[in-house]
Write a protein that holds these residues in place. Structure first.
Motif, PDB file in Angstrom:
ATOM      1  N   VAL A  69       0.858  -1.177   0.000  1.00 49.37           N
ATOM      2  CA  VAL A  69       0.000   0.000   0.000  1.00 49.37           C
ATOM      3  C   VAL A  69       0.897   1.231   0.000  1.00 49.37           C
ATOM      4  CG1 VAL A  69      -1.826   1.273   1.191  1.00 49.37           C
ATOM      5  CG2 VAL A  69      -1.795  -1.236   1.269  1.00 49.37           C
ATOM      6  N   TRP A  70       0.711   2.070  -1.002  1.00 41.54           N
ATOM      7  CA  TRP A  70       1.472   3.309  -1.149  1.00 41.54           C
ATOM      8  C   TRP A  70       0.562   4.498  -0.866  1.00 41.54           C
ATOM      9  CZ3 TRP A  70       6.647   3.686  -2.711  1.00 41.54           C
ATOM     10  CH2 TRP A  70       7.243   2.475  -3.062  1.00 41.54           C
ATOM     11  N   LEU A  71       1.059   5.464  -0.120  1.00 42.64           N
ATOM     12  CA  LEU A  71       0.392   6.754   0.054  1.00 42.64           C
ATOM     13  C   LEU A  71       0.951   7.672  -1.022  1.00 42.64           C
ATOM     14  CD1 LEU A  71      -1.325   8.831   1.691  1.00 42.64           C
ATOM     15  CD2 LEU A  71       0.776   9.285   2.991  1.00 42.64           C
ATOM     16  N   LEU A  83       2.937  13.022   8.947  1.00 40.47           N
ATOM     17  CA  LEU A  83       2.931  11.938   9.918  1.00 40.47           C
ATOM     18  C   LEU A  83       1.827  10.946   9.578  1.00 40.47           C
ATOM     19  CD1 LEU A  83       3.037  14.097  13.178  1.00 40.47           C
ATOM     20  CD2 LEU A  83       4.989  13.102  11.991  1.00 40.47           C
ATOM     21  N   LEU A  84       2.128   9.671   9.787  1.00 38.13           N
ATOM     22  CA  LEU A  84       1.103   8.634   9.735  1.00 38.13           C
ATOM     23  C   LEU A  84       1.123   7.947  11.082  1.00 38.13           C
ATOM     24  CD1 LEU A  84      -1.057   7.023   8.256  1.00 38.13           C
ATOM     25  CD2 LEU A  84       0.763   5.485   7.457  1.00 38.13           C
ATOM     26  N   ASN A  85       0.009   8.023  11.788  1.00 36.31           N
ATOM     27  CA  ASN A  85      -0.107   7.450  13.131  1.00 36.31           C
ATOM     28  C   ASN A  85       1.022   7.954  14.036  1.00 36.31           C
ATOM     29  OD1 ASN A  85      -2.350   6.022  12.187  1.00 36.31           O
ATOM     30  ND2 ASN A  85      -1.047   4.376  11.450  1.00 36.31           N
ATOM     31  N   GLU A  86       1.268   9.259  13.954  1.00 34.97           N
ATOM     32  CA  GLU A  86       2.234  10.004  14.777  1.00 34.97           C
ATOM     33  C   GLU A  86       3.693   9.714  14.440  1.00 34.97           C
ATOM     34  OE1 GLU A  86       1.203   9.611  18.913  1.00 34.97           O
ATOM     35  OE2 GLU A  86      -0.771  10.502  18.609  1.00 34.97           O
ATOM     36  N   ALA A  87       3.975   8.938  13.382  1.00 40.17           N
ATOM     37  CA  ALA A  87       5.345   8.654  12.955  1.00 40.17           C
ATOM     38  C   ALA A  87       5.638   9.415  11.659  1.00 40.17           C
ATOM     39  CB  ALA A  87       5.540   7.160  12.738  1.00 40.17           C
ATOM     40  N   PRO A  88       6.776  10.100  11.573  1.00 35.48           N
ATOM     41  CA  PRO A  88       7.106  10.853  10.361  1.00 35.48           C
ATOM     42  C   PRO A  88       7.305   9.948   9.150  1.00 35.48           C
ATOM     43  CG  PRO A  88       8.818  11.125  12.050  1.00 35.48           C
ATOM     44  CD  PRO A  88       7.784  10.200  12.609  1.00 35.48           C
ATOM     45  N   LEU A  89       6.914  10.466   7.990  1.00 29.52           N
ATOM     46  CA  LEU A  89       7.081   9.742   6.733  1.00 29.52           C
ATOM     47  C   LEU A  89       8.183  10.396   5.899  1.00 29.52           C
ATOM     48  CD1 LEU A  89       3.357   9.233   5.660  1.00 29.52           C
ATOM     49  CD2 LEU A  89       4.879   7.573   6.754  1.00 29.52           C
ATOM     50  N   GLU A  90       8.961   9.589   5.205  1.00 28.95           N
ATOM     51  CA  GLU A  90       9.955  10.070   4.254  1.00 28.95           C
ATOM     52  C   GLU A  90       9.434   9.764   2.858  1.00 28.95           C
ATOM     53  OE1 GLU A  90      13.961   8.878   4.986  1.00 28.95           O
ATOM     54  OE2 GLU A  90      13.701   9.053   7.151  1.00 28.95           O
ATOM     55  N   LEU A  91       9.146  10.813   2.099  1.00 25.15           N
ATOM     56  CA  LEU A  91       8.519  10.665   0.793  1.00 25.15           C
ATOM     57  C   LEU A  91       9.551  10.583  -0.319  1.00 25.15           C
ATOM     58  CD1 LEU A  91       5.757  13.380   1.199  1.00 25.15           C
ATOM     59  CD2 LEU A  91       5.564  10.947   1.638  1.00 25.15           C
ATOM     60  N   MET A  92       9.168   9.909  -1.405  1.00 23.15           N
ATOM     61  CA  MET A  92       9.956   9.878  -2.629  1.00 23.15           C
ATOM     62  C   MET A  92       9.233  10.706  -3.676  1.00 23.15           C
ATOM     63  SD  MET A  92      11.014   5.880  -3.004  1.00 23.15           S
ATOM     64  CE  MET A  92       9.341   5.263  -2.817  1.00 23.15           C
ATOM     65  N   LYS A  93       9.968  11.477  -4.449  1.00 20.90           N
ATOM     66  CA  LYS A  93       9.375  12.211  -5.559  1.00 20.90           C
ATOM     67  C   LYS A  93       9.036  11.218  -6.658  1.00 20.90           C
ATOM     68  CE  LYS A  93       9.786  16.478  -8.055  1.00 20.90           C
ATOM     69  NZ  LYS A  93       8.374  16.697  -7.913  1.00 20.90           N
ATOM     70  N   SER A  94       7.878  11.410  -7.273  1.00 23.69           N
ATOM     71  CA  SER A  94       7.448  10.541  -8.367  1.00 23.69           C
ATOM     72  C   SER A  94       6.747  11.380  -9.421  1.00 23.69           C
ATOM     73  CB  SER A  94       6.527   9.432  -7.849  1.00 23.69           C
ATOM     74  OG  SER A  94       5.290   9.960  -7.439  1.00 23.69           O
ATOM     75  N   VAL A 102       3.474   2.544   2.789  1.00 25.67           N
ATOM     76  CA  VAL A 102       2.986   2.604   4.171  1.00 25.67           C
ATOM     77  C   VAL A 102       2.427   1.263   4.652  1.00 25.67           C
ATOM     78  CG1 VAL A 102       2.510   5.086   4.107  1.00 25.67           C
ATOM     79  CG2 VAL A 102       0.712   3.476   3.441  1.00 25.67           C
ATOM     80  N   THR A 103       2.630   0.207   3.879  1.00 26.56           N
ATOM     81  CA  THR A 103       2.036  -1.098   4.183  1.00 26.56           C
ATOM     82  C   THR A 103       2.252  -1.506   5.628  1.00 26.56           C
ATOM     83  OG1 THR A 103       2.499  -1.737   1.902  1.00 26.56           O
ATOM     84  CG2 THR A 103       1.871  -3.498   3.431  1.00 26.56           C
TER      85      THR A 103
END
Length: 135
Positions: A69-71, A83-94, A102-103
């Motif tokens: 599952v990708w956000l 943040l997802l569920n209070e944890a920071p996300l590191e995004l990739m440019k696409s 986010v699986t």
């Protein structure tokens, strides 16, 4: 927000089955004083105020063991903490904006949050969705 300069778009890749789930709304905008209002995208941050944009969603049901599952976030503007569920996300440019797998972070009830602070402009101009990918 951390990003990698890598095009990781999965739509149109041979052998991949992609199902999109739009996180259209409602979203909740919360200002620095804790006042909130419901809204839909696009959203511009509140000028000169710390601003949070929050969306709750459930985990997609019946994921296969090889399914990811990708956000995906299109039209993200400004210096943004995500943040997802209070944890920071590191995004990739696409090619379709920014994305992250986010699986392994999904639970039954999820909270996605965008955060802006300071005076710099920011917002989410485009859609936000989940991509369930097999193959």
């Amino acid at each position: 927000m951390e990003t990698e300069d890598e095009d990781s778009s999965l739509i149109g890749v041979p052998g991949m089955n992609v199902h999109k789930i739009r996180l259209a709304g409602p979203w909740t905008v919360v200002d620095g004083a804790g006042n909130s209002r419901r809204t839909r995208l696009p959203v511009d941050r509140l000028p000169g105020q710390d601003t949070r944009l929050v969306r709750r969603f459930v985990r997609p049901g019946r994921l296969d063991t090889d399914e990811r599952v990708w956000l995906v976030i299109a039209g993200l503007n400004g210096a943004t903490g995500i943040l997802l569920n209070e944890a920071p996300l590191e995004l990739m440019k696409s090619s379709d904006g920014f994305r992250v797998d986010v699986t392994d972070r999904l639970v039954s009830g999820n909270v996605l949050e965008f955060q802006w602070s300071g005076d710099e402009p920011g917002g989410v101009a485009g859609p936000v969705w989940l991509e369930c990918v097999t193959g």
